[in-house]
Design a protein around this motif. Structure first.
Motif, PDB file in Angstrom:
ATOM      1  N   TYR A   5      30.954  42.270  41.582  1.00 26.78           N
ATOM      2  CA  TYR A   5      30.978  41.533  42.845  1.00 26.78           C
ATOM      3  C   TYR A   5      32.228  40.660  42.895  1.00 26.78           C
ATOM      4  O   TYR A   5      32.851  40.403  41.863  1.00 26.78           O
ATOM      5  CB  TYR A   5      29.750  40.620  42.963  1.00 26.78           C
ATOM      6  N   ALA A  38      30.941  39.888  48.112  1.00 26.79           N
ATOM      7  CA  ALA A  38      29.902  40.913  47.992  1.00 26.79           C
ATOM      8  C   ALA A  38      30.315  41.911  46.920  1.00 26.79           C
ATOM      9  O   ALA A  38      31.219  41.647  46.134  1.00 26.79           O
ATOM     10  CB  ALA A  38      29.670  41.617  49.332  1.00 26.79           C
ATOM     11  N   LYS A  39      29.692  43.049  46.954  1.00 28.14           N
ATOM     12  CA  LYS A  39      29.896  44.092  45.951  1.00 28.14           C
ATOM     13  C   LYS A  39      31.278  44.736  46.088  1.00 28.14           C
ATOM     14  O   LYS A  39      31.770  44.964  47.184  1.00 28.14           O
ATOM     15  CB  LYS A  39      28.805  45.149  46.135  1.00 28.14           C
ATOM     16  N   ILE A  78      30.870  38.964  38.231  1.00 29.06           N
ATOM     17  CA  ILE A  78      31.380  38.383  39.470  1.00 29.06           C
ATOM     18  C   ILE A  78      32.813  37.925  39.234  1.00 29.06           C
ATOM     19  O   ILE A  78      33.061  37.086  38.369  1.00 29.06           O
ATOM     20  CB  ILE A  78      30.525  37.186  39.940  1.00 29.06           C
TER      21      ILE A  78
END
Length: 140
Positions: A5, A38-39, A78
């Motif tokens: 992410y 986001a992803k 992340i």
């Protein structure tokens, strides 16, 4: 398998304001403030994902992002980025999650933000930590 992410911390040049959105999903984060992101899509670099996601969620194109750190959990990674630009005052709600420019108040983030936003924000604004670019392991 680890899912990647991106999370973007976009500050005003004077570091007094930050772009935040009010989360809808996942339900555990519903109503909490978080940075856009986001992803990472298949075949996409985290840097390009950050540019894309910020524009999709805020309507503002920002090309310059600094790597801040990586947060590694059991099944996710992340990539946290930050930027300092007054373009943040042009953000608007584009998708379902409400987007805005908010004063940087760590006590407000502690109360209304996603748990990690407080220390990620403090890290981004600390001159000694701005270039940390380390991977930090966190508990899910």
């Amino acid at each position: 398998m680890i899912t990647e992410y991106v999370l973007g911390l976009a500050f005003s040049k004077d570091q007094k304001n930050i772009v935040l959105l009010t989360k809808i999903n996942p339900e555990i984060l519903r109503g909490k403030l978080n940075g856009p992101g986001a992803k990472v899509e298949k075949g996409e670099t985290p840097y390009n994902a950050m540019i894309r996601e910020f524009q999709e969620e805020t309507g503002v194109y920002i090309e310059e992002w600094n790597k801040q750190c990586k947060l590694l959990g059991d099944n996710f990674l992340i990539h946290v980025f930050n930027t300092f630009t007054d373009d943040i005052y042009d953000v608007k709600t584009v998708e379902k999650e409400k987007v805005g420019s908010y004063p940087v108040k760590l006590d407000h983030l502690l109360k209304d933000g996603v748990q990690k936003m407080t220390w990620l924000t403090a890290m981004a604004l600390d001159p000694d930590l701005k270039k940390l670019n380390q991977t930090l392991e966190i508990n899910n």
